[in-house]
Design a protein around this motif. Structure first.
Motif: not given
Length: 91
Positions: A64-71, A1-4, A73-82
């Motif tokens: 599903p939008h930016c392909q980064r790993r999110i929880l 997993m990418n720590d950054s 249970s997340a309802s919004r991506c913390m990277f792309c905010l979608k």
């Protein structure tokens, strides 16, 4: 997993999990020549482990939008905010 890509607290938990695994590997590979010392160390490690072991890593899924790993249970991506519907499936 990418720590950054992790928040500071989660990054520290990942480092702790990795350190625990490394110590366990090192303890299990100690020489039988020092059996009494090894037995003492293993006993101490066994007592210490439940006190320092962090919670298991939370399940994640790909956004599903930016392909980064999110929880999961997340309802919004913390990277792309979608918005992303929370999933009950474990990746």
């Amino acid at each position: 997993m990418n720590d950054s890509l992790l928040e500071h607290g989660e990054r520290e938990r990942v480092r702790l999990r990795n350190a625990i695994v490394e110590v366990a590997v090192q303890v299990s590979s100690l020489s039988a020549q020092h059996a009494a010392h090894v037995a003492d160390l293993v006993s101490s490690w066994t007592q210490l482990l439940p006190l320092i072991e962090p919670a298991p890593e939370p399940p994640r899924r790909d956004c599903p939008h930016c392909q980064r790993r999110i929880l999961v249970s997340a309802s919004r991506c913390m990277f792309c905010l979608k918005k992303s519907a929370a999933s009950a499936a474990t990746p």
